[in-house]
Write a protein that holds these residues in place. Structure first.
Motif, short mmCIF file in Angstrom:
data_model
loop_
_atom_site.label_atom_id
_atom_site.label_comp_id
_atom_site.label_asym_id
_atom_site.label_seq_id
_atom_site.Cartn_x
_atom_site.Cartn_y
_atom_site.Cartn_z
N PHE A 1 100.60 66.35 0.27
CA PHE A 1 101.54 65.24 0.19
C PHE A 1 102.61 65.32 1.26
CE2 PHE A 1 100.65 65.39 -4.66
CZ PHE A 1 99.42 64.81 -4.46
N GLY A 2 103.19 66.50 1.45
CA GLY A 2 104.22 66.65 2.48
C GLY A 2 103.70 66.33 3.87
N PRO A 3 102.62 66.98 4.31
CA PRO A 3 102.09 66.68 5.65
C PRO A 3 101.69 65.23 5.86
CG PRO A 3 101.20 68.76 4.84
CD PRO A 3 101.96 68.14 3.69
N LEU A 4 101.18 64.57 4.82
CA LEU A 4 100.73 63.18 4.96
C LEU A 4 101.87 62.17 4.79
CD1 LEU A 4 97.30 63.21 3.07
CD2 LEU A 4 97.69 63.14 5.54
N GLY A 5 103.03 62.63 4.36
CA GLY A 5 104.11 61.69 4.10
C GLY A 5 103.91 60.90 2.82
N MET A 6 103.19 61.48 1.85
CA MET A 6 102.99 60.83 0.55
C MET A 6 104.20 61.16 -0.32
SD MET A 6 98.90 61.65 0.14
CE MET A 6 98.69 60.84 -1.45
N VAL A 7 105.30 60.44 -0.08
CA VAL A 7 106.61 60.83 -0.59
C VAL A 7 106.77 60.63 -2.09
CG1 VAL A 7 107.73 60.46 1.63
CG2 VAL A 7 107.55 58.55 0.01
N ASP A 8 105.93 59.79 -2.70
CA ASP A 8 106.10 59.48 -4.13
C ASP A 8 105.02 60.07 -5.02
OD1 ASP A 8 108.48 57.89 -4.24
OD2 ASP A 8 107.41 56.28 -3.23
N THR A 9 103.97 60.63 -4.47
CA THR A 9 102.85 61.08 -5.28
C THR A 9 103.17 62.43 -5.91
OG1 THR A 9 101.36 59.93 -3.78
CG2 THR A 9 100.37 61.50 -5.30
N THR A 10 102.96 62.52 -7.23
CA THR A 10 103.40 63.71 -7.97
C THR A 10 102.78 63.73 -9.36
OG1 THR A 10 105.37 64.84 -8.86
CG2 THR A 10 105.44 62.45 -8.77
N PHE A 11 102.70 64.93 -9.93
CA PHE A 11 102.35 65.06 -11.34
C PHE A 11 103.56 64.82 -12.24
CE2 PHE A 11 99.02 67.81 -9.46
CZ PHE A 11 97.90 67.29 -10.09
N ALA A 12 104.76 64.92 -11.68
CA ALA A 12 105.99 64.89 -12.48
C ALA A 12 106.98 63.91 -11.88
CB ALA A 12 106.60 66.29 -12.54
N PRO A 13 106.82 62.61 -12.15
CA PRO A 13 107.73 61.62 -11.57
C PRO A 13 109.17 61.83 -12.01
CG PRO A 13 105.80 60.57 -12.55
CD PRO A 13 105.80 61.99 -13.00
N THR A 14 110.10 61.68 -11.07
CA THR A 14 111.51 61.72 -11.40
C THR A 14 111.89 60.46 -12.18
OG1 THR A 14 112.07 60.60 -9.34
CG2 THR A 14 112.00 63.02 -9.29
N SER A 15 113.10 60.44 -12.72
CA SER A 15 113.55 59.25 -13.45
C SER A 15 113.59 58.03 -12.54
CB SER A 15 114.93 59.52 -14.06
OG SER A 15 115.87 59.88 -13.05
N GLU A 16 113.95 58.22 -11.27
CA GLU A 16 113.96 57.10 -10.33
C GLU A 16 112.56 56.55 -10.12
OE1 GLU A 16 113.29 54.97 -6.76
OE2 GLU A 16 112.69 57.08 -6.93
N ARG A 17 111.58 57.45 -9.99
CA ARG A 17 110.20 56.99 -9.82
C ARG A 17 109.68 56.33 -11.08
NH1 ARG A 17 109.61 62.18 -6.89
NH2 ARG A 17 109.52 61.70 -4.66
N ARG A 18 110.08 56.83 -12.23
CA ARG A 18 109.64 56.22 -13.49
C ARG A 18 110.17 54.79 -13.63
NH1 ARG A 18 107.01 59.27 -17.18
NH2 ARG A 18 106.80 61.49 -16.69
N GLU A 19 111.33 54.53 -13.05
CA GLU A 19 111.87 53.17 -13.07
C GLU A 19 111.00 52.23 -12.25
OE1 GLU A 19 115.89 53.41 -11.74
OE2 GLU A 19 116.60 54.40 -13.57
N ARG A 20 110.26 52.77 -11.29
CA ARG A 20 109.36 51.96 -10.46
C ARG A 20 107.94 51.95 -11.01
NH1 ARG A 20 108.76 54.36 -5.36
NH2 ARG A 20 110.20 56.10 -5.62
N LEU A 21 107.69 52.59 -12.15
CA LEU A 21 106.35 52.70 -12.71
C LEU A 21 105.96 51.41 -13.40
CD1 LEU A 21 103.94 54.60 -13.30
CD2 LEU A 21 105.14 55.29 -15.40
N MET A 22 104.83 50.85 -12.99
CA MET A 22 104.34 49.63 -13.62
C MET A 22 103.88 49.94 -15.04
SD MET A 22 101.50 46.93 -12.27
CE MET A 22 101.08 45.52 -13.31
#
Length: 415
Positions: free
Chosen positions: A224-245
């Protein structure tokens, strides 16, 4: 893609401008925009993000729909999705990185690294008193078999006998991310046939054992880091969860209903076969890396020969891709490209013939349970991804949207 059993429907495309799709090619892109917009406006799907790219350029990006508890958040290229089994190719890539470092081998017994797989047992049925009838497997399980779904492991939702075993033995669902969820028998001897299941979850344990890192840490550092996959994770932060469909269920009358969906935030193990969350924008970067034979933005993730190896058939004459359902609320019976011989590489389904949408023979693809889909066409040098959040899998309306999106991408290439 077409599915058997009547699981395809038509989506009517209306002549109106797209609301907020982005298309570098106005003619072909307009058709894709209309398809996505109409599917959402008609209520056929709750929201969608679709993207396509060549080796070097994004050639289509579109996002339609509303999300959030009040349906007040615009779906965008940064919307988060549970990508479910689209985690599997990422896990396969991680395993192949370790193979390149000689930390793993494809054909050595995996029980040498994971003692819990050293003596696999095959479920042969049930005695008259209901006891499971087990026997030792005729051979060891290998990493190649885990990567190609020929290990013998299944999913309880896809196999009635296995579902009966899980219920009888009180085995927790794999989405609980607890160790007991792995206590499943094999459905057949390793290498005997193709059967979709928890094999890639075991590969996650293999990666942790071989690398000495937890899966999230390994993926972030090496993929993820090398590819710039900045949001991909097993453990989304609260900010990412707010963007979760939000997840939706297709009801018997065809309507959609939001339903609760959660994976453990601090799991005992990461679900390598289906636990990742991310964006379509992130996933497209992974797919472009595959198109570029292991390199993206000047960084090498895999060697070119490894990428080519992963794209080859690794199951011989076995047939891949046909799946049955023991839990129709999660998935329908489905077969991609019925009537076509399908094979499996080290991470993907391989279509052996050209498809009506334009996909070349020898292309790669797969999907996630909540109706997320991708393909990679090395011959035409194009790739695409489309995401929504609907259960059960192989939703007819979403499959039709995917078909039309993919066909539109090829029309755009040919324009």
């Amino acid at each position: 893609m077409q599915t058997e059993g009547g699981n395809t429907v038509s989506t009517n495309i209306v002549e109106q401008p797209a609301e907020h799709g982005v298309s570098p090619n106005s003619d072909a892109g307009f058709t894709i925009d209309e398809t996505l917009a109409q599917a959402v406006q008609s209520g056929n799907i709750p929201g969608v993000v679709a993207m396509a790219a060549t080796r070097d350029n994004v050639v289509y990006e579109g996002a339609y729909g509303q999300s959030g508890e009040e349906q007040s958040v615009q779906v965008s290229a940064d919307s988060m999705f549970w990508i479910a089994s689209m985690s599997k190719p990422i896990t396969s890539i991680a395993a192949m990185q370790l193979l390149e470092q000689n930390k793993l081998q494809l054909d050595r017994p995996i029980g040498e690294l994971l003692p819990e797989l050293a003596n696999p047992q095959v479920l042969e049925g049930f005695a008259t008193d209901g006891r499971p009838l087990m026997r030792p497997a005729k051979g060891p399980i290998t990493l190649r078999q885990l990567l190609t779904h020929t290990s013998g492991f299944g999913y309880a939702f896809g196999e009635a006998q296995l579902l009966k075993y899980v219920q009888k033995e009180a085995i927790p669902d794999v989405t609980t991310c607890t160790p007991n969820a792995f206590r499943l028998p094999l459905m057949f001897d390793p290498g005997e046939r193709w059967h979709y299941g928890i094999s890639l979850d075991w590969v996650g344990k293999v990666i942790e054992a071989a690398s000495g890192q937890r899966l999230e840490e390994y993926f972030q550092q090496h993929i993820f880091g090398p590819l710039g996959m900045v949001d991909t994770t097993f453990a989304p932060t609260s900010e990412r969860r707010e963007r979760l469909m939000p997840m939706h269920a297709r009801l018997p009358d065809g309507s959609l209903q939001p339903i609760p969906f959660e994976l453990p935030e601090d799991p005992e193990f990461y679900l390598a076969g289906g636990g990742l969350f991310g964006t379509a924008r992130d996933y497209l970067k992974l797919l472009q890396m595959i198109l570029n034979e292991g390199t993206f933005n000047g960084l090498q993730i895999l060697r070119p020969e490894t990428v080519r190896l992963m794209a080859q058939n690794h199951i011989g004459d076995l047939q891949a891709g046909k799946m049955t359902s023991a839990m129709p609320e999660l998935t329908q019976d489905v077969e991609f490209f019925p009537g076509m011989e399908k094979r499996w590489g080290l991470g993907y389904l391989i279509n052996t013939e050209a498809t009506p949408e334009g996909r070349s023979a020898g292309s790669l693809g797969w999907a996630g349970l909540a109706n997320t889909y991708f393909w990679v066409d090395p011959a035409r040098q194009v790739t695409g991804v489309i995401m929504t959040q609907i259960l059960p899998f192989a939703d007819p309306a979403m499959m039709e949207v995917f078909n039309q999106f993919e066909a539109g991408v090829y029309r755009q290439l040919d324009a």
